[in-house]
Design an enzyme around this catalytic site. Sequence first.
Site, PDB file in Angstrom:
ATOM      1  N   SER A 124       0.815  -1.215   0.000  1.00 35.64           N
ATOM      2  CA  SER A 124       0.000   0.000   0.000  1.00 35.64           C
ATOM      3  C   SER A 124       0.848   1.266   0.000  1.00 35.64           C
ATOM      4  O   SER A 124       1.599   1.517  -0.932  1.00 35.64           O
ATOM      5  CB  SER A 124      -0.966  -0.022   1.182  1.00 35.64           C
ATOM      6  OG  SER A 124      -1.900   1.026   1.093  1.00 35.64           O
ATOM      7  N   HIS A 125       0.758   2.053   1.055  1.00 40.24           N
ATOM      8  CA  HIS A 125       1.428   3.348   1.131  1.00 40.24           C
ATOM      9  C   HIS A 125       2.840   3.244   1.689  1.00 40.24           C
ATOM     10  O   HIS A 125       3.514   4.262   1.844  1.00 40.24           O
ATOM     11  CB  HIS A 125       0.607   4.302   1.999  1.00 40.24           C
ATOM     12  CG  HIS A 125       0.342   3.762   3.371  1.00 40.24           C
ATOM     13  ND1 HIS A 125      -0.467   2.672   3.590  1.00 40.24           N
ATOM     14  CD2 HIS A 125       0.772   4.158   4.593  1.00 40.24           C
ATOM     15  CE1 HIS A 125      -0.520   2.422   4.882  1.00 40.24           C
ATOM     16  NE2 HIS A 125       0.227   3.300   5.519  1.00 40.24           N
ATOM     17  N   ASP A 315      -2.015   6.784  -3.366  1.00 40.33           N
ATOM     18  CA  ASP A 315      -0.914   6.011  -2.795  1.00 40.33           C
ATOM     19  C   ASP A 315      -0.462   4.935  -3.768  1.00 40.33           C
ATOM     20  O   ASP A 315      -0.930   4.857  -4.913  1.00 40.33           O
ATOM     21  CB  ASP A 315      -1.292   5.419  -1.435  1.00 40.33           C
ATOM     22  CG  ASP A 315      -2.325   4.309  -1.540  1.00 40.33           C
ATOM     23  OD1 ASP A 315      -3.053   4.245  -2.545  1.00 40.33           O
ATOM     24  OD2 ASP A 315      -2.421   3.497  -0.591  1.00 40.33           O
ATOM     25  N   ASP A 317      -0.909   1.697  -4.205  1.00 43.80           N
ATOM     26  CA  ASP A 317      -1.841   0.737  -4.807  1.00 43.80           C
ATOM     27  C   ASP A 317      -3.180   1.352  -5.165  1.00 43.80           C
ATOM     28  O   ASP A 317      -4.094   0.647  -5.589  1.00 43.80           O
ATOM     29  CB  ASP A 317      -2.044  -0.470  -3.897  1.00 43.80           C
ATOM     30  CG  ASP A 317      -2.744  -0.131  -2.595  1.00 43.80           C
ATOM     31  OD1 ASP A 317      -2.539   0.984  -2.086  1.00 43.80           O
ATOM     32  OD2 ASP A 317      -3.483  -0.989  -2.069  1.00 43.80           O
ATOM     33  N   ASP A 319      -5.661   2.895  -3.415  1.00 43.67           N
ATOM     34  CA  ASP A 319      -6.884   2.896  -2.618  1.00 43.67           C
ATOM     35  C   ASP A 319      -7.009   4.125  -1.723  1.00 43.67           C
ATOM     36  O   ASP A 319      -8.085   4.415  -1.209  1.00 43.67           O
ATOM     37  CB  ASP A 319      -7.032   1.614  -1.796  1.00 43.67           C
ATOM     38  CG  ASP A 319      -5.900   1.377  -0.808  1.00 43.67           C
ATOM     39  OD1 ASP A 319      -4.924   2.155  -0.802  1.00 43.67           O
ATOM     40  OD2 ASP A 319      -5.990   0.379  -0.050  1.00 43.67           O
ATOM     41  N   ARG A 320      -5.928   4.887  -1.546  1.00 44.75           N
ATOM     42  CA  ARG A 320      -5.971   6.088  -0.717  1.00 44.75           C
ATOM     43  C   ARG A 320      -5.868   7.336  -1.587  1.00 44.75           C
ATOM     44  O   ARG A 320      -5.348   7.283  -2.702  1.00 44.75           O
ATOM     45  CB  ARG A 320      -4.848   6.082   0.317  1.00 44.75           C
ATOM     46  CG  ARG A 320      -4.908   4.893   1.246  1.00 44.75           C
ATOM     47  CD  ARG A 320      -3.764   4.906   2.240  1.00 44.75           C
ATOM     48  NE  ARG A 320      -3.731   3.674   3.006  1.00 44.75           N
ATOM     49  CZ  ARG A 320      -3.646   3.593   4.326  1.00 44.75           C
ATOM     50  NH1 ARG A 320      -3.553   4.692   5.041  1.00 44.75           N
ATOM     51  NH2 ARG A 320      -3.630   2.419   4.936  1.00 44.75           N
ATOM     52  N   LYS A 416     -11.504   0.531  -0.151  1.00 46.70           N
ATOM     53  CA  LYS A 416     -11.460   1.977  -0.325  1.00 46.70           C
ATOM     54  C   LYS A 416     -10.933   2.250  -1.729  1.00 46.70           C
ATOM     55  O   LYS A 416     -10.232   1.422  -2.314  1.00 46.70           O
ATOM     56  CB  LYS A 416     -10.598   2.637   0.744  1.00 46.70           C
ATOM     57  CG  LYS A 416      -9.234   2.018   1.016  1.00 46.70           C
ATOM     58  CD  LYS A 416      -8.587   2.708   2.203  1.00 46.70           C
ATOM     59  CE  LYS A 416      -7.290   2.009   2.622  1.00 46.70           C
ATOM     60  NZ  LYS A 416      -7.556   0.801   3.421  1.00 46.70           N
TER      61      LYS A 416
END
Length: 591
Positions: A124-125, A315, A317, A319-320, A416
Site C-alpha cells: 500500500s502506502h 498512494d 496501490d 486505494d488512498r 477503499k
Amino acid sequence: MSNPEQVKHAIETRPTKPFTDQKPGTSGLRKPTKTFIENQYFENFIQAYFDDLNERNKDKQATLVVGGDGRHFVREGTRIIIQMAAANNVKKLFVARDGLMSTPSVSCVIRKRNTDGGIVLTASHNPGGIDNDFGVKFNISNGGSDFFDRNTKFNGKFCLGPAPEAVTNSVYDKTRQLTNIRLCPTLVNIDLLTLGKHTYEIEGRSTPFEIEIIDSVDDYVQLMKSIFDFDKIHNLLVGDKGKFPIMINALSGVMGPYVLRIFHEELKAKDAVTVKNCQNLEDFGGHHPDPNLTYAHELVEDMKHGDFEFGAAFDGDGDRNMILGKSGFFVTPCDSLAVLAANLDCIPYFKKHGIHGYARSMPTSGAVDRVAAKNQKSLYEVPTGWKFFGNLMDSKLISICGEESFGTGSDHIREKDGMWAVLSWLSVLANVDRSVEKILHAHWTTFGRNFFTRYDYEEIDGPGPFAMLKRLEGMCMANELLNKTFVTPYGNKEYTVTLMDDFHYTDPVDGSYTEKQGIRIVFTDGSRLVFRLSGTGARGATVRLYADSYENDPSTYTKDAQEMLRPLVSLALEIAQLKEFTGRDKPTVIT
C-alpha cells in the site's frame, strides 16, 4: 522448442520450514522486501493461502485474480503465484497485464468476473524497493461461485472484499505448520505483457490450468462510467465556463494508467488536467507513496504556487487519496468523507440505488456523524481496517464509509477507492460550487467543524510503545481518569474525562466481537483522544495519536487546526507520557 501449452508440466514438492511471524495485520502481511525474497518466505505464505483455500473449497477448483502495485518483486511474485496455483488445483487465474492492478481494480474484477477471490501484491502506502517493503493480502468473494454459495457466510462473515479475520487467522495457523510447498517450475517465460488466454496441462490434474492476461483498467473504467456522469465532469473541466485546471499526482504507483485513461481519454480533458509521476516505478522514484501533506509535498507545492483549482494524489496501490483545493487548501480525510456523504445526490449511482447509512473507523473524527444525524441515517463506528465495513455494505446498512488514513469508498466495491473519491469530488464541484474551499466553508456553516489531527511516530524500536499501551490499558481498567479534570497551559482550557476505554466492536450483522482496538478518551465537551499501534508497518512499531475537537462557533472555522488542537494534543502527550515511552521529541508525520 516445444510449446509450453502443449506439454504436461510436472508438480514439484519442495521441503520447507515454517515461519512464526506471518500473521497478517489490518491489511495483509507486510515485511521488508528482502524478507519475502529469502528462504522461501513468500512461497510459504502463498502455500498456506492455497492450503486454506482448498480446505475451505473442499478441493473444488477456484478462480482467482492476481495483481499488484508494481513495487519491487511484484512481477517475480506474480510468476511464482502462477507456478504455485497450477500445482495447487486452481482452475484459472486472471492476471493483470505486467502484474499491475490497483487494489480497487482487483475488487472490481473479482466482482465483475465472479471469481472466488484474489491475491494482491502490495504494501500500500509503504515505500518500495529492494531495501524497503513488500506485502501480500487476500481478497475473497462468494460471487455465486463454487467457492461459496451466494448467500453463504464463512464463520458467520460474508466473504467479499478483504479477507475477514477468520480467514487470515486460518492462513496464519497453516504458516506455522507448513512442511512443503508445491509448484510447477517449468511454467516459465509466460508473457505478462500481451493480453490473451493460455491453457496448460498439469500432471496429476484431470482439468487444464488456465491463465488469462487482462487489462484491468478496462473493467475499472467501465465501472466508474456506470457510477458517475462523465459528461458533467467533462463540462466542469473544459466546458462553457472555461477551463478548470487540476493537478493529479500518481506518486509513481500503480495509478498512472488509470489516471491517463480516465482524465485524458475518457473525459477528454487533457488540456485541463496536468498529471505527474504516472510512470510506475519499482521503488516509487525513491519516494514514500503515501498521499499526505508530508510525503506528497510535491503536490502541495504545485497547488500553492500553480494555477490549479483542484489537486489529488494517490498512494502506491491506488486505494488512498488526498484532496487539495486552490492554493493548497487541505481537505482532511474526515471532512472529505463528511462532504461527500452530504452530497451523494450529485452522483447518479446513488440516485439509482439510494442512500443507506454511513460508517467510519473509530479514530476518524465525528464530522460524518453530524451529516448522519441531519439526514436521519444510521452511523456505524467500526475498528480500523476496511474489512469491518464489508458486512455493513453487504447487508445494505451503509452506502459510504471512510477512515482518517486517507481512505474513502462506497458499496460499489469492497475496498477503499482513491479514484472513486476524486471523481466524487469532481461531481460535487460540478454540481455545487467550483471552489473546494467554499464547499468546505458552506459545510461547516451547516454542520459545525470537527478539528482533527493525527500524529504518527514511525518505526520505533524497542518495547516502549507496547509498554505505553499497556499502561493506558491499566488506566482504563482502573477507571483512573474518569471524571478527572485537566487544565492545559494553553489558554487555561479545561478538559474533564467522561469516558476512557479500550475500544471494542460487535458486528451488528453477525455478532462477531473484536476487542483491543485502541485507547479512547472522551471529554465532556465531546473532544476525543485516541492512542493505538498501527497494523500496517513492516518494521518497528508505529504509534498513532489522534485528536478530535468539535466547534460550532463560526469565528473559529477558518482557524488553523494545529493551533486549535494545541491544548488537546498537549494533554494527550501528558496523559500517555509519549515522549518518555517512545524517545521521540516530535512525530514523524503530522496530518
